[in-house]
Design an enzyme around this catalytic site. Structure first.
Site, mmCIF file in Angstrom:
data_model
loop_
_atom_site.group_PDB
_atom_site.id
_atom_site.type_symbol
_atom_site.label_atom_id
_atom_site.label_comp_id
_atom_site.label_asym_id
_atom_site.label_seq_id
_atom_site.Cartn_x
_atom_site.Cartn_y
_atom_site.Cartn_z
ATOM 1 N N ASP A 96 0.453 -1.216 -0.204
ATOM 2 C CA ASP A 96 -0.030 0.489 0.423
ATOM 3 C C ASP A 96 0.758 1.317 -0.028
ATOM 4 O O ASP A 96 1.607 1.454 1.022
ATOM 5 C CB ASP A 96 -1.232 0.403 1.505
ATOM 6 C CG ASP A 96 -1.893 1.434 0.755
ATOM 7 O OD1 ASP A 96 -1.630 2.314 0.794
ATOM 8 O OD2 ASP A 96 -2.982 0.729 1.873
ATOM 9 N N SER A 122 -0.508 13.704 -15.477
ATOM 10 C CA SER A 122 -1.835 13.654 -16.662
ATOM 11 C C SER A 122 -2.652 15.081 -17.114
ATOM 12 O O SER A 122 -1.955 15.744 -17.583
ATOM 13 C CB SER A 122 -3.176 12.880 -15.042
ATOM 14 O OG SER A 122 -5.159 13.561 -15.989
ATOM 15 N N SER A 152 -3.489 16.893 -7.479
ATOM 16 C CA SER A 152 -2.611 16.195 -6.789
ATOM 17 C C SER A 152 -1.616 15.823 -7.859
ATOM 18 O O SER A 152 -0.915 16.149 -8.116
ATOM 19 C CB SER A 152 -3.033 14.963 -6.970
ATOM 20 O OG SER A 152 -3.778 13.958 -7.738
ATOM 21 N N LYS A 153 -2.409 16.079 -9.353
ATOM 22 C CA LYS A 153 -1.812 15.797 -10.874
ATOM 23 C C LYS A 153 -0.704 17.048 -11.094
ATOM 24 O O LYS A 153 0.500 17.050 -11.867
ATOM 25 C CB LYS A 153 -2.388 15.451 -11.888
ATOM 26 C CG LYS A 153 -2.937 13.620 -11.942
ATOM 27 C CD LYS A 153 -1.801 12.618 -11.720
ATOM 28 C CE LYS A 153 -2.688 11.196 -11.357
ATOM 29 N NZ LYS A 153 -1.472 10.405 -11.035
ATOM 30 N N TYR A 170 -8.146 15.620 -6.946
ATOM 31 C CA TYR A 170 -7.232 14.989 -8.091
ATOM 32 C C TYR A 170 -6.946 15.506 -9.591
ATOM 33 O O TYR A 170 -5.311 15.368 -9.231
ATOM 34 C CB TYR A 170 -8.689 14.287 -9.297
ATOM 35 C CG TYR A 170 -7.232 13.178 -10.184
ATOM 36 C CD1 TYR A 170 -6.574 12.151 -10.076
ATOM 37 C CD2 TYR A 170 -7.797 13.335 -11.576
ATOM 38 C CE1 TYR A 170 -6.121 11.832 -11.083
ATOM 39 C CE2 TYR A 170 -7.200 12.618 -12.335
ATOM 40 C CZ TYR A 170 -6.554 11.787 -12.221
ATOM 41 O OH TYR A 170 -5.817 11.572 -13.000
HETATM 42 N N1 LIG Z 1 -6.525 5.989 -16.691
HETATM 43 C C1 LIG Z 1 -6.686 7.199 -16.957
HETATM 44 O O1 LIG Z 1 -7.763 7.491 -17.710
HETATM 45 C C2 LIG Z 1 -5.949 7.819 -16.373
HETATM 46 C C3 LIG Z 1 -5.802 9.413 -17.292
HETATM 47 C C4 LIG Z 1 -4.386 10.464 -16.530
HETATM 48 C C5 LIG Z 1 -4.139 9.256 -15.546
HETATM 49 N N2 LIG Z 1 -3.636 7.908 -15.072
HETATM 50 C C6 LIG Z 1 -3.504 7.705 -13.774
HETATM 51 O O2 LIG Z 1 -2.866 6.527 -14.163
HETATM 52 C C7 LIG Z 1 -2.172 5.847 -12.444
HETATM 53 C C8 LIG Z 1 -3.437 4.375 -13.148
HETATM 54 O O3 LIG Z 1 -4.568 4.446 -13.163
HETATM 55 P P1 LIG Z 1 -5.206 3.179 -14.234
HETATM 56 O O4 LIG Z 1 -6.323 4.767 -14.829
HETATM 57 O O5 LIG Z 1 -4.841 2.412 -14.626
HETATM 58 O O6 LIG Z 1 -6.482 3.100 -13.093
HETATM 59 P P2 LIG Z 1 -6.847 1.661 -12.474
HETATM 60 O O7 LIG Z 1 -6.947 0.612 -12.976
HETATM 61 O O8 LIG Z 1 -7.636 2.118 -10.967
HETATM 62 O O9 LIG Z 1 -5.710 0.755 -11.665
HETATM 63 C C9 LIG Z 1 -6.022 2.020 -10.512
HETATM 64 C C10 LIG Z 1 -4.085 0.832 -9.749
HETATM 65 O O10 LIG Z 1 -3.846 2.172 -8.551
HETATM 66 C C11 LIG Z 1 -3.469 1.329 -7.536
HETATM 67 N N3 LIG Z 1 -2.904 1.588 -5.736
HETATM 68 C C12 LIG Z 1 -3.913 2.560 -5.615
HETATM 69 N N4 LIG Z 1 -4.118 3.360 -4.295
HETATM 70 C C13 LIG Z 1 -2.837 2.556 -4.179
HETATM 71 C C14 LIG Z 1 -2.694 2.148 -2.610
HETATM 72 N N5 LIG Z 1 -2.772 3.201 -1.890
HETATM 73 N N6 LIG Z 1 -1.228 1.112 -3.161
HETATM 74 C C15 LIG Z 1 -0.963 0.544 -3.727
HETATM 75 N N7 LIG Z 1 -1.494 0.368 -5.154
HETATM 76 C C16 LIG Z 1 -2.752 1.434 -4.818
HETATM 77 C C17 LIG Z 1 -4.337 -0.048 -7.588
HETATM 78 O O11 LIG Z 1 -4.447 -1.484 -6.595
HETATM 79 P P3 LIG Z 1 -5.012 -1.685 -5.653
HETATM 80 O O12 LIG Z 1 -5.900 -1.270 -5.797
HETATM 81 O O13 LIG Z 1 -4.749 -3.067 -5.829
HETATM 82 O O14 LIG Z 1 -3.920 -1.559 -4.639
HETATM 83 C C18 LIG Z 1 -4.517 -0.326 -9.562
HETATM 84 O O15 LIG Z 1 -3.415 -1.632 -9.769
HETATM 85 C C19 LIG Z 1 -3.402 6.785 -11.926
HETATM 86 O O16 LIG Z 1 -1.549 7.246 -11.842
HETATM 87 C C20 LIG Z 1 -4.287 7.618 -12.772
HETATM 88 O O17 LIG Z 1 -4.162 8.780 -12.276
HETATM 89 C C21 LIG Z 1 -5.431 7.513 -15.741
#
Ligand SMILES: NC(=O)c1ccc[n+]([C@@H]2O[C@H](COP(=O)([O-])OP(=O)(O)OC[C@H]3O[C@@H](n4cnc5c(N)ncnc54)[C@H](OP(=O)(O)O)[C@@H]3O)[C@@H](O)[C@H]2O)c1
Length: 275
Positions: free
Chosen positions: A65, A143, A159-160, A156
């Site tokens: 975590d 992001s 944070s970004k 959010y």
């Molecule tokens: N998808 C988009 O459109 C998008 C756009 C811009 C930026 N992003 C960025 O991309 C990154 C990945 O997001 P995603 O889109 O792949 O979303 P996702 O599918 O929800 O994946 C998020 C990952 O973060 C992990 N996580 C969350 N809180 C955590 C914690 N406290 N400790 C350890 N792991 C944690 C989750 O794993 P567990 O729940 O198993 O811990 C999961 O593996 C994020 O930083 C997000 O802000 C995404």
């Protein structure tokens, strides 16, 4: 034992249990990198590891975590014990807190910053020593929300913006130690991101409000990210719509806030539309 550059690189990814993190792990596995996969949902990591090992990759999964002091340090110790070194660290774990200021609490903002900002800092402090030794690469997930923050997603966006500021400052700082930094700024990418609630829990029945056709498939996004990482690019915007939004914001900074305020007139409840 440390291995030389001609051998497989060792890649550590936080938030590897779904979405972008899992897709990056798959891409690296195709090139037989050694992988250290971290997340809270260990069952997810274990089934991903089985899939990746079939591709010929050696995989270490560790429950971690990023909010908990010590978790990352222990993970790094285990990784170094198994693989000898760490070459690439991808600080990817994150989620989005949605809501208007007057519907949110101080705690909501704190929870968002804890994972998306301090979780990234914990990742950096735990791995930096190893990255300095390997002259490795640090990758931060920013992001489009790190360029423009919209109504309904101030936690959010904050944070970004913080991650973009961090990347801007430390990219030249770490260069002297031979560590390169790449900031990845995605637009909408397919993942579970918009099905995670404000407490950071995945809700399987939650609907993603962003139409699928707008979102870049995760495997395509991961390929583009890895190309940028390989080229040691300081910053890479992922998705065409993301590039357009950043350009509009840079040259016509009134346009997106004007569109957002018109959107606010038709909906009083924010949706999970962060990107
Ligand atoms: N998808 C988009 O459109 C998008 C756009 C811009 C930026 N992003 C960025 O991309 C990154 C990945 O997001 P995603 O889109 O792949 O979303 P996702 O599918 O929800 O994946 C998020 C990952 O973060 C992990 N996580 C969350 N809180 C955590 C914690 N406290 N400790 C350890 N792991 C944690 C989750 O794993 P567990 O729940 O198993 O811990 C999961 O593996 C994020 O930083 C997000 O802000 C995404």
């Amino acid at each position: 034992m440390r291995h030389d550059r001609s051998q497989q690189s060792v890649v550590l990814i936080t938030g590897a249990s779904s979405g972008i993190g899992a897709a990056l792990a798959r891409e690296y596995a195709h090139r037989k990198s050694h992988l250290v996969l971290l997340a809270r949902r260990i069952d997810r990591l274990q089934s991903l590891a089985q899939e990746l090992e079939r591709l010929g990759s050696q995989v270490l999964v560790i429950q971690c975590d990023v909010n908990r002091d010590g978790d990352l340090d222990q993970a790094v110790q285990k990784a170094v014990k198994k693989f000898g070194q760490i070459d690439v660290v991808i600080a990817n774990a994150g989620f989005g807190v949605a809501g208007f200021l007057d519907q949110l609490t101080f705690e909501d903002y704190r929870r968002q910053m804890e994972t998306n900002v301090f979780g990234v800092l914990r990742t950096i402090y735990a791995t930096l020593g190893e990255l300095k030794k390997s002259h490795g690469q640090l990758v931060l997930l920013g992001s489009i929300a790190g360029y423009i923050s919209l109504p309904g997603s101030s936690p959010y966006g904050m944070s970004k913006f913080a991650i973009h500021a961090l990347a801007q400052s430390i990219t030249p700082e770490l260069k002297k130690d031979g560590v390169s930094v790449t900031l990845i700024a995605p637009g909408f990418v397919e993942s579970e991101f918009r099905q995670v609630d404000n407490l950071g829990h995945f809700v399987a029945q939650a609907q993603d409000p962003i139409p699928r056709w707008v979102q870049m498939p995760t495997d395509r996004a991961a390929k583009k990210m890895i190309r940028a990482i390989d080229r040691k690019k300081p910053i890479e915007i992922i998705t065409a719509h993301g590039k357009v939004i950043v350009l509009i914001q840079r040259y016509f900074p009134g346009v997106v806030p004007w569109l957002a305020s018109r959107g606010l007139k038709v909906r009083s409840q924010p949706k999970k539309t962060e990107l």
